[in-house]
Design a protein around this motif. Sequence first.
Motif, short mmCIF file in Angstrom:
data_model
loop_
_atom_site.label_atom_id
_atom_site.label_comp_id
_atom_site.label_asym_id
_atom_site.label_seq_id
_atom_site.Cartn_x
_atom_site.Cartn_y
_atom_site.Cartn_z
N LEU A 116 0.37 -1.53 -0.01
CA LEU A 116 -0.23 -0.06 0.45
C LEU A 116 0.97 0.61 -0.03
O LEU A 116 0.46 2.12 -0.77
N VAL A 117 1.86 1.48 0.86
CA VAL A 117 2.55 2.39 0.90
C VAL A 117 3.76 2.86 -0.39
O VAL A 117 3.82 3.53 -0.86
N THR A 122 5.64 5.65 -3.98
CA THR A 122 7.04 5.94 -4.92
C THR A 122 7.07 6.45 -5.92
O THR A 122 6.01 7.39 -6.68
N GLN A 123 7.97 6.75 -7.29
CA GLN A 123 8.09 7.30 -8.21
C GLN A 123 7.56 7.27 -9.27
O GLN A 123 6.73 8.24 -9.50
N ASP A 124 6.63 6.01 -8.50
CA ASP A 124 5.36 5.53 -10.65
C ASP A 124 4.06 5.67 -9.63
O ASP A 124 3.25 5.17 -10.14
N GLY A 125 3.92 6.16 -8.26
CA GLY A 125 3.43 5.89 -7.53
C GLY A 125 1.99 7.39 -7.26
O GLY A 125 1.87 7.67 -8.40
N ASN A 128 2.42 10.95 -7.13
CA ASN A 128 3.35 11.62 -7.79
C ASN A 128 2.02 11.76 -8.88
O ASN A 128 2.27 12.36 -9.43
N ALA A 129 0.85 10.69 -9.10
CA ALA A 129 0.05 10.93 -10.24
C ALA A 129 -0.45 11.69 -10.63
O ALA A 129 -1.05 12.72 -11.58
N PHE A 130 -0.81 12.36 -9.10
CA PHE A 130 -2.02 13.29 -8.41
C PHE A 130 -1.03 14.37 -8.68
O PHE A 130 -1.98 15.45 -9.05
N SER A 131 0.11 14.87 -8.11
CA SER A 131 0.69 16.09 -8.29
C SER A 131 1.55 16.62 -9.24
O SER A 131 1.55 17.39 -9.79
N SER A 132 1.67 15.10 -10.64
CA SER A 132 1.81 15.46 -12.16
C SER A 132 0.47 15.88 -12.51
O SER A 132 0.17 16.83 -14.09
N ALA A 137 6.98 18.68 -10.08
CA ALA A 137 7.61 17.38 -10.18
C ALA A 137 7.55 16.00 -9.57
O ALA A 137 7.35 16.54 -8.18
N PRO A 138 7.69 15.22 -10.16
CA PRO A 138 7.38 13.99 -8.78
C PRO A 138 8.76 13.92 -8.09
O PRO A 138 9.68 14.28 -8.58
N LYS A 139 8.46 12.70 -6.96
CA LYS A 139 9.36 12.41 -6.32
C LYS A 139 9.55 10.86 -5.92
O LYS A 139 8.98 10.40 -6.21
N ASP A 140 10.21 10.51 -5.45
CA ASP A 140 10.76 9.76 -5.38
C ASP A 140 10.51 9.40 -2.94
O ASP A 140 11.73 10.06 -2.78
N TRP A 141 9.01 9.71 -2.91
CA TRP A 141 8.97 10.09 -0.96
C TRP A 141 10.36 9.31 -0.34
O TRP A 141 10.27 9.58 0.72
N LEU A 142 10.33 7.68 -1.08
CA LEU A 142 11.19 7.30 0.17
C LEU A 142 12.24 7.26 0.21
O LEU A 142 12.69 6.06 0.89
N SER A 143 12.96 8.09 -0.99
CA SER A 143 14.58 7.61 -1.37
C SER A 143 14.84 9.03 -0.56
O SER A 143 15.87 9.80 -1.24
N GLY A 144 14.34 9.64 -0.01
CA GLY A 144 14.67 10.79 0.97
C GLY A 144 14.40 12.04 1.85
O GLY A 144 13.94 11.31 2.21
#
Length: 281
Positions: A116-117, A122-125, A128-132, A137-144
């Motif tokens: 679910l997380v 993730t980058q393709d989550g 990011n789809a909503f924010s685009s 700009a998309p972010k990898d929320w789990l790697s920053g």
Amino acid sequence: MKKSLSGVLLTAPLLAGCLVFYAVPFGITLWYSLTSGRGASAHFVGLEHYKSLLKNHNFLLAFGNTMAFLAVGLPLIMVLSYLIALLFQKQAGKHQLLKSVFLLPYIMPVAGTVLLVNSIFTQDGALNAFSSLLGAAPKDWLSGPQAFGVVVLLFLWKNSGYSTILLLAGLVTIPGDQYESADLDGATSWQKFLYITTPQMWYSVFFALVFSVINSFKCFREIFLIGGQHPHSSIYMLQHFINNGFAKLNYARLSVASVLLLLVLLIFFASFYRFVRKREV
């Protein structure tokens, strides 16, 4: 005398289990933290391992992140759970289905939670789809650095329902005639909360807090599956440090880390319990 003997016999299996599975392992851990070498070559070194570990960058990072996670997550989950419990206080017996829904995240399998997380952050989550769509700009929320916030949100989502049930159990034990008397005296909702509810809820809050701390360390399972052995530095927790240390079998370092964590938690719980004892009616 017979009653005392009966009590001892009834509790003997539990006491034996605590001794074998908790007291003895802790004694061994404490011994490892104060000695160097194993078996016949072991010799006492005092606090040398403690001094060495307190200079270790990875340990300080992991310990700091763990304390930060507790410092942020625990107040948030207690406030959120308390507010929800207060909302359903008067209709506690009429919302059995809703209370079951509260517990669904808590009993959700770890793998399902991680899926679910990942599907959201993730980058393709989905996030990011909503924010685009909004031009971001998309972010990898789990790697920053934002991964820390994601982990806190995960902790709140998964465990706030369980804490709510515990606090709600304490709220329903408060006699209703106390609130009725306060209404007759013209007390406001805030005054009833401050002088009736709060003084009788401290032990329930302490109980919920203990379980929240336990659940906060269980959250490591999801963090590990999301970030692996070496996640972003913002979510590198003490459990990462301890688990990764097993690869080198450095028992002294692992033991010191465990003992220091236990000391911090004992000091925290003892202080809060003392605080509660002074305020519980």
